[in-house]
Each structure stands twice: as C-alpha cells, then as structure tokens.
Design a protein around this motif. Structure first.
Motif, PDB file in Angstrom:
ATOM      1  N   LYS A 185      -2.359  77.356  87.094  1.00 11.93           N
ATOM      2  CA  LYS A 185      -1.273  77.956  86.334  1.00 11.93           C
ATOM      3  C   LYS A 185      -1.713  79.340  85.871  1.00 11.93           C
ATOM      4  O   LYS A 185      -2.769  79.485  85.235  1.00 11.93           O
ATOM      5  CB  LYS A 185      -0.911  77.108  85.102  1.00 11.93           C
ATOM      6  CG  LYS A 185      -0.288  75.761  85.414  1.00 11.93           C
ATOM      7  CD  LYS A 185       1.051  75.920  86.121  1.00 11.93           C
ATOM      8  CE  LYS A 185       1.648  74.567  86.479  1.00 11.93           C
ATOM      9  NZ  LYS A 185       2.844  74.723  87.336  1.00 11.93           N
TER      10      LYS A 185
ATOM     11  N   LYS B  46      -0.124  81.131  83.618  1.00 10.23           N
ATOM     12  CA  LYS B  46       0.011  81.015  82.162  1.00 10.23           C
ATOM     13  C   LYS B  46       1.120  80.014  81.862  1.00 10.23           C
ATOM     14  O   LYS B  46       1.969  79.724  82.714  1.00 10.23           O
ATOM     15  CB  LYS B  46       0.312  82.360  81.510  1.00 10.23           C
ATOM     16  CG  LYS B  46       1.548  83.062  82.027  1.00 10.23           C
ATOM     17  CD  LYS B  46       1.683  84.437  81.414  1.00 10.23           C
ATOM     18  CE  LYS B  46       2.896  85.174  82.005  1.00 10.23           C
ATOM     19  NZ  LYS B  46       3.035  86.534  81.443  1.00 10.23           N
TER      20      LYS B  46
ATOM     21  N   VAL C 228       3.514  80.034  78.926  1.00  6.71           N
ATOM     22  CA  VAL C 228       3.997  80.703  77.720  1.00  6.71           C
ATOM     23  C   VAL C 228       5.480  80.418  77.516  1.00  6.71           C
ATOM     24  O   VAL C 228       6.308  80.695  78.401  1.00  6.71           O
ATOM     25  CB  VAL C 228       3.762  82.229  77.804  1.00  6.71           C
ATOM     26  CG1 VAL C 228       4.326  82.917  76.574  1.00  6.71           C
ATOM     27  CG2 VAL C 228       2.278  82.524  77.948  1.00  6.71           C
TER      28      VAL C 228
ATOM     29  N   LEU D  54      -6.214  77.410  84.169  1.00  5.22           N
ATOM     30  CA  LEU D  54      -5.270  78.317  83.524  1.00  5.22           C
ATOM     31  C   LEU D  54      -5.736  79.756  83.714  1.00  5.22           C
ATOM     32  O   LEU D  54      -6.915  80.067  83.561  1.00  5.22           O
ATOM     33  CB  LEU D  54      -5.151  77.998  82.032  1.00  5.22           C
ATOM     34  CG  LEU D  54      -4.693  76.576  81.668  1.00  5.22           C
ATOM     35  CD1 LEU D  54      -4.581  76.430  80.165  1.00  5.22           C
ATOM     36  CD2 LEU D  54      -3.368  76.242  82.335  1.00  5.22           C
ATOM     37  N   GLY D  55      -4.768  80.628  84.029  1.00  7.40           N
ATOM     38  CA  GLY D  55      -5.122  82.011  84.302  1.00  7.40           C
ATOM     39  C   GLY D  55      -5.419  82.255  85.762  1.00  7.40           C
ATOM     40  O   GLY D  55      -6.020  83.270  86.116  1.00  7.40           O
TER      41      GLY D  55
ATOM     42  N   MET E 176      -5.784  85.571  81.173  1.00  5.38           N
ATOM     43  CA  MET E 176      -4.752  85.635  80.142  1.00  5.38           C
ATOM     44  C   MET E 176      -5.311  86.416  78.959  1.00  5.38           C
ATOM     45  O   MET E 176      -6.500  86.304  78.627  1.00  5.38           O
ATOM     46  CB  MET E 176      -4.357  84.228  79.683  1.00  5.38           C
ATOM     47  CG  MET E 176      -3.811  83.318  80.767  1.00  5.38           C
ATOM     48  SD  MET E 176      -3.650  81.598  80.202  1.00  5.38           S
ATOM     49  CE  MET E 176      -5.385  81.113  80.141  1.00  5.38           C
TER      50      MET E 176
ATOM     51  N   GLU F  70      -1.676  84.995  75.143  1.00  5.48           N
ATOM     52  CA  GLU F  70      -1.249  84.107  76.232  1.00  5.48           C
ATOM     53  C   GLU F  70      -2.137  82.880  76.319  1.00  5.48           C
ATOM     54  O   GLU F  70      -1.664  81.768  76.603  1.00  5.48           O
ATOM     55  CB  GLU F  70      -1.277  84.868  77.560  1.00  5.48           C
ATOM     56  CG  GLU F  70      -0.221  85.940  77.685  1.00  5.48           C
ATOM     57  CD  GLU F  70      -0.390  86.779  78.930  1.00  5.48           C
ATOM     58  OE1 GLU F  70       0.593  87.388  79.376  1.00  5.48           O
ATOM     59  OE2 GLU F  70      -1.533  86.832  79.469  1.00  5.48           O
ATOM     60  N   TYR F  71      -3.428  83.069  76.084  1.00  7.88           N
ATOM     61  CA  TYR F  71      -4.371  81.940  76.131  1.00  7.88           C
ATOM     62  C   TYR F  71      -4.023  80.898  75.072  1.00  7.88           C
ATOM     63  O   TYR F  71      -3.936  79.700  75.370  1.00  7.88           O
ATOM     64  CB  TYR F  71      -5.799  82.455  75.928  1.00  7.88           C
ATOM     65  CG  TYR F  71      -6.843  81.364  75.866  1.00  7.88           C
ATOM     66  CD1 TYR F  71      -7.419  80.864  77.028  1.00  7.88           C
ATOM     67  CD2 TYR F  71      -7.246  80.828  74.652  1.00  7.88           C
ATOM     68  CE1 TYR F  71      -8.366  79.862  76.986  1.00  7.88           C
ATOM     69  CE2 TYR F  71      -8.197  79.815  74.592  1.00  7.88           C
ATOM     70  CZ  TYR F  71      -8.753  79.340  75.756  1.00  7.88           C
ATOM     71  OH  TYR F  71      -9.683  78.343  75.688  1.00  7.88           O
TER      72      TYR F  71
ATOM     73  N   GLU G 119      -1.192  80.422  73.454  1.00  9.43           N
ATOM     74  CA  GLU G 119       0.115  79.821  73.715  1.00  9.43           C
ATOM     75  C   GLU G 119       0.042  78.834  74.881  1.00  9.43           C
ATOM     76  O   GLU G 119       0.655  77.758  74.852  1.00  9.43           O
ATOM     77  CB  GLU G 119       1.134  80.911  74.010  1.00  9.43           C
ATOM     78  CG  GLU G 119       2.538  80.407  74.295  1.00  9.43           C
ATOM     79  CD  GLU G 119       3.176  79.693  73.114  1.00  9.43           C
ATOM     80  OE1 GLU G 119       4.032  78.821  73.344  1.00  9.43           O
ATOM     81  OE2 GLU G 119       2.801  80.005  71.963  1.00  9.43           O
ATOM     82  N   SER G 120      -0.718  79.174  75.912  1.00 10.66           N
ATOM     83  CA  SER G 120      -0.852  78.280  77.067  1.00 10.66           C
ATOM     84  C   SER G 120      -1.563  76.989  76.685  1.00 10.66           C
ATOM     85  O   SER G 120      -1.193  75.905  77.149  1.00 10.66           O
ATOM     86  CB  SER G 120      -1.620  78.987  78.193  1.00 10.66           C
ATOM     87  OG  SER G 120      -0.902  80.097  78.678  1.00 10.66           O
TER      88      SER G 120
ATOM     89  N   ARG H 132      -9.678  89.395  79.329  1.00 15.55           N
ATOM     90  CA  ARG H 132      -8.776  88.335  79.743  1.00 15.55           C
ATOM     91  C   ARG H 132      -9.590  87.083  80.027  1.00 15.55           C
ATOM     92  O   ARG H 132     -10.736  87.163  80.485  1.00 15.55           O
ATOM     93  CB  ARG H 132      -7.965  88.740  80.976  1.00 15.55           C
ATOM     94  CG  ARG H 132      -7.105  89.977  80.755  1.00 15.55           C
ATOM     95  CD  ARG H 132      -6.296  90.324  81.978  1.00 15.55           C
ATOM     96  NE  ARG H 132      -5.223  89.364  82.232  1.00 15.55           N
ATOM     97  CZ  ARG H 132      -4.043  89.380  81.640  1.00 15.55           C
ATOM     98  NH1 ARG H 132      -3.760  90.306  80.722  1.00 15.55           N
ATOM     99  NH2 ARG H 132      -3.116  88.495  81.948  1.00 15.55           N
TER     100      ARG H 132
END
Length: 595
Positions: free
Chosen positions: A63, A65, A67, A96-97, A107, A111-112, A114-115, A153
C-alpha cells in the motif's frame, strides 16, 4: 563421497538438487528474478528503494498509503485484509509506503500516522493484532528556495496476525540441522528458556532425552520443544508460566525439531526430516569450524525434500569479523552449489527479519542468513523476530487447507508410545480430513497388511487437550481398540489412520523415479537393497526392475521396488530418500502396485 556429490560441477549440482518433481517455482524465471531483486535489496538496504512486484496470491500486501479512506473504501480494505490473512493461515504482512510495482515511495510523517491508524481500524474490525512493526527511511529529493534538500519519508513493514476461530494458535514446524558441536541444542535451549548459555553448553541440557546424550553432549534422537509468542510478539517461556498457560496465551507456536548432527545418527536425522513434516529448515553453521561435510549432507537432504532453508551462524562471539565474513562467504558458495541460486539475505536487524521470513515462503530459493551468539545474545532479537514471522507451509494456506479438510481422513503416525494408565499413543500429523475425539478410525497396515478398528480416546496438541484436529496440525492421539477388544493395536511408525469407509490398502510393491547421487561403483541394478524413507515409512526395499537395466549416478530412472519383509502405506507423488552405506539417492513414488 557425501550426499552433495561434491565433485559435480555447478551445473550438475543445479540439476541434481532441482529435479523435475520439485515445484515449478524453483525454475520460474520470474520468481528467480524476484529472488535476485530481494537479495540485492537486502544486501544494500540503505540504498535500494525497491521490493519485488506485488503478487496477487499470498499473504503480502503493498500500500502506498492509507489516508482518509471512505466508508466503502474501508470496507474493501477490510475484505482485502481478510483475504490476505486467509492466504497466510492467520498471518499477513503489509508493506506501507510501497507501490504495487515494488517502488518504495515512502510516506511523510502525517501520512505515516494516518496510515497506521487506518491499518489498526482494519485489524480491529477483524479482531486481528499488529504483532510486529518495523520501519525504515527512504529519502526523496525535492526543490526548495535554499536549493535541493532531502525530504524524510518512511516505509513500514507490519506483521498482522489473527488466530482462526477453529484453532487456538498459528503453528509452524522448524527442523534444526547441522553438524555435531555447532551449538544446535544450545541455541534451542536459549530460545525456549530465554536464558543465555554459560559457554559450556549448560542450556542444552534442557533439550536432551537420554542419559547418554547428557554425558556426551550430543543429540542422538529427535528432540522436540516449542517457542510460543503472544499477540504482541512477546516470547513466552517455561520459566514464566506453565505449559498449559503458555499455550493458552499464545497466538503463534513454533515447534523446534532438533535433529542429530553426528554422522552415525544420520538415519535418525533423515527420518526426522522425512516423517515429521517440517515447514522449514534452520541450518546451523559454527563460526569457528565453518561449513563441514555434515553441513553439505544436511543441506542436500533439505533441498532434496524441497524444504525452505535459512542459515544461522553460531558462536560469532568466538571469532573475529574477518573470520565471520569468511564463513559467510563459504556458506554463500555452498548454497549456490546446492542449486539455491536466489541469493543470500543477510539479516542483521529486526526490520529485515519480517521481510526475510516472507521471502523464505514466497521466493523458493532466497536464503536468509543470520549470525548469533548463545553466550552474549548478539543477533538473538533478529532471530526471534524471524521465528515469530516464520510462515506455515504453503500447502496449508487458504483454499488449499479447505480442500484438504473435505478429503477422507488421513493421519500419519510418526512416533508411538505406551503410556501408563493411558495405553497406546500415536504422535503425528493430520494430512487430510478432520478428526475428533471419540471418532472410530481404521489403523494400519500391520506388517502382515492387516487393519484394526480403534477409537480416539484423547487428543493433545502442544501438550494441551483439544477436541478436534484440522489438516496440517501435529497432535498426540490416545487410541484404544474398538468394541472392547483386548488385543493391543500394535502401533508402529509408518502406520496411518483412515476412516472406516476408505479403501484400506497395504503396499508391498511400488514404482518410483530415482536418481542415484553417490555409489561405490557407477551403477545399481536389480537385486540391490537399501533403506527407503518415504514420509513416515522407514523400510528396507529391494529393486526388482530398472528401466534400462541399470541405475547410473546422476541420472533419473524408473524403478520397480518391493518391501520384502513388511507391508507399508505408500502414496503416489511422495518424495523419498534412500541410502545404504555410501550409496545415496532421491526420488518420487509414481505408482503404487495393487496386489
């Protein structure tokens, strides 16, 4: 000449240890490319920003992200997670990312966070737990008024676990191989009892079964123990709780099958690998001695049975960095000679362990490699994380397990015991069908080919009583003769349990595809006898006919064989190993001849 046929050139070794019976993934160019990419990425983890492309099947999900998903999008994500958990028998790994093509885009901090919140919502909706979460930074160049700068990121790798309602924990079986005095039993003792060794092998005493093993310090039998992890990935050990409490709290149990390293117990080691059905093999190499002839022999056995392998180098505290590097390079060369050309994944940190465990399952050739010390504890955190993320067998994943559950009952007997006040006990693995306490089953065949009716009086899994068994689970069964018969069942290794309605065949003749790996001469012909290991069957068999009249070293041939002294239960497509003195070979059962 050892099992690895060391005088073969590299191409011949690849042919010997990647025979046609092995899964096609071993020869798939796409998967081999994936293996090389994973290996390069892990070797250069600080500079590479790419993973292998996402696969539709399996338990790994990418994924970029997560969000602020809409309600419908969140429902879709939850359904997707449920599918990945099903594919992994209760375990899934989320990257993730990472884009679907494997690019690590990362991310930003917002974003991190929230994910991760979205991922927790998804897990909570399925009553799943986030067991391990590791992260790393990737840097992306961006323009600013002051010039070019790097934006921070992050990429996260998350292990999610949901224990299926029908079973109390996720189960993996791990065979521990390696020569004598490399520290196998010591390492098992450190892992299971969470105490470091004193440098003289104190912790290995917890693993031994016989007095002579305590005196010699060498394993001569199949020693079993287990490591349990709770829902947060914390290891549970014997010193903190009882066995029953430990199993009740566990969401993951790894069964350690500690096999003998001394060459004179090689028959016992082969039987343990063939009969106990491990999902993976941990090959132990001593940093002081490096790979030995027994290391090559044991690696050959694992590859012949198509078992995923990872390597642990022990005693790293006793050598210099240069020596450790030299041993690591020697292990890498040995793996290539054995046909495992997917590359070595060197695991030094916890964040690399989860990824290495997923590669062990999906790539079929990449080999994780760790170095540890049982005295100082160096490398133990990464090893425990790898064991926690160790996947179960691909044969028991998702829809495949459901198909096996619908098949007629088949339970293979690996060990038998006579327990006071209980009676005859059979230990083994349920291969197909389902089994419950008080079920009536057929037990056989005896050496004469006879079958008996028995009743399941008790079932234990991981030393704890249970009511039912599913395919792939290892259990102990208390069996009593049905209809109040007084004559004992006469349980022995190699027997099976089947339903009363199933056809109860006893095999004395079968046809197999064999490859002769080493022999004192150059050929084998009719009349030759050897010990054959076919699943939980360990029996002498005689060659009756050979296609082309002789079986030559390094070549495949169709052979008809007979058990001259006993009837056995043999199934088509079962891999086998045979040996007699310096003669060694591998093969597959292609036909069972009915008489």
């Amino acid at each position: 000449m050892d099992f690895m046929v060391s005088n073969f050139c590299e191409e011949e070794c690849g042919r010997v240890f990647n025979p046609s019976r092995q899964p096609s993934s071993r020869s798939s160019s796409a998967l081999l490319a994936r293996q090389r990419l994973v290996s390069e990425m892990m070797e250069n983890s600080d500079t590479e920003n790419r993973l292998p492309p996402e696969m539709e099947l399996g338990n790994i999900e990418y994924k970029a992200k997560l969000v602020s998903p809409s309600v419908s999008r969140l429902e879709h994500l939850i359904t997707q997670m449920k599918w990945r958990l099903s594919e992994g028998m209760g375990e899934a790994i989320y990257e993730l990312g990472v884009e679907d093509d494997g690019r690590m885009v990362g991310m930003c901090d917002e974003e991190y966070e929230e994910s991760m919140r979205t991922l927790r919502k998804m897990a909570d909706a399925l009553s799943a737990d986030i067991v391990e979460c590791t992260e790393r930074e990737v840097r992306e160049a961006s323009d600013d008024e002051s010039g070019e700068k790097e934006e921070r990121r992050r990429v996260a790798e998350v292990l999610i676990r949901r224990v299926p309602e029908s079973q109390p924990f996720v189960e993996s079986r791990l065979a521990v191989l390696g020569g004598a005095d490399v520290g196998k039993s010591t390492l098992c003792g450190v892992l299971t009892h969470q105490t470091l060794d004193d440098g003289n092998g104190k912790t290995r005493m917890n693993q031994f079964r016989h007095p002579h093993e305590v005196l010699t310090g060498k394993t001569s039998s199949v020693c079993q123990d287990m490591i349990a992890f709770d829902s947060k990935g914390k290891i549970l050990n014997y010193s903190a709780t009882s066995v029953s409490e430990m199993v009740e709290q566990a969401t993951k149990v790894v069964h350690l099958i500690d096999l003998a390293g001394d060459v004179k117990y090689l028959t016992t080691t082969i039987y343990g690998l063939s009969a106990y059905g491990p999902h993976a093999v941990c090959l132990i190499v001593s940093a002081t001695a490096g790979p030995t002839s027994i290391t090559r022999e044991h690696l050959g056995l694992a590859v012949a049975l198509s078992l995923p392998v990872f390597v642990v180098i022990t005693k790293r505290d006793a050598v210099t960095k240069e020596r450790l590097r030299s041993v690591t390079d020697a292990v890498s060369r040995l793996l290539v000679r054995a046909g495992l050309r997917g590359g070595v994944i060197r695991v030094k940190r916890k964040r690399e362990a989860v990824r290495a465990a997923s590669v062990l399952l999906s790539s079929g050739g990449a080999v994780p490699l760790l170095s540890v010390s049982s005295v100082t504890g160096e490398g133990m955190k990464a090893l425990r994380c790898l064991l926690n993320a160790l996947p179960p067998s691909t044969a028991m994943m998702g829809h495949r397990k459901e198909e096996l559950a619908r098949q007629p009952l088949l339970f293979t007997v690996e060990e038998t015991y006579q327990v006071p006040h209980v009676g005859e006990v059979a230990c083994g693995v349920l291969s197909e069908g389902s089994l419950r306490m008080r079920d009536r089953v057929m037990v056989g065949p005896s050496k004469e080919g006879k079958w008996r009716v028995a009743t399941v009086a008790g079932v234990r899994r991981a030393k704890v009583p249970v009511l039912s068994v599913e395919p792939g689970q290892a259990v102990s069964l208390s069996l009593i003769p049905a209809d109040n018969e007084d004559e004992p069942l006469g349980l022995r290794r190699g027997m099976v349990l089947q339903s009363e309605s199933a056809p109860h065949a006893a095999c004395t003749r079968f046809v197999a595809q064999l490859m002769l790996l080493s022999h004192e001469g150059t050929t084998v012909s009719s009349g030759f006898e050897a010990i054959f290991f076919i699943g939980s069957v360990r029996q002498l068999a005689r060659i009756e006919k050979v296609e082309g009249e002789t079986l030559r070293t390094g070549e495949w041939a169709t052979v008809e064989l007979r058990f001259p002294y006993s009837c056995e239960f043999v199934r088509r497509d079962t891999p086998l190993i045979f040996r007699q003195g310096k003669t060694r070979g591998i093969g597959d059962v292609v036909e069972v001849i009915e008489e």
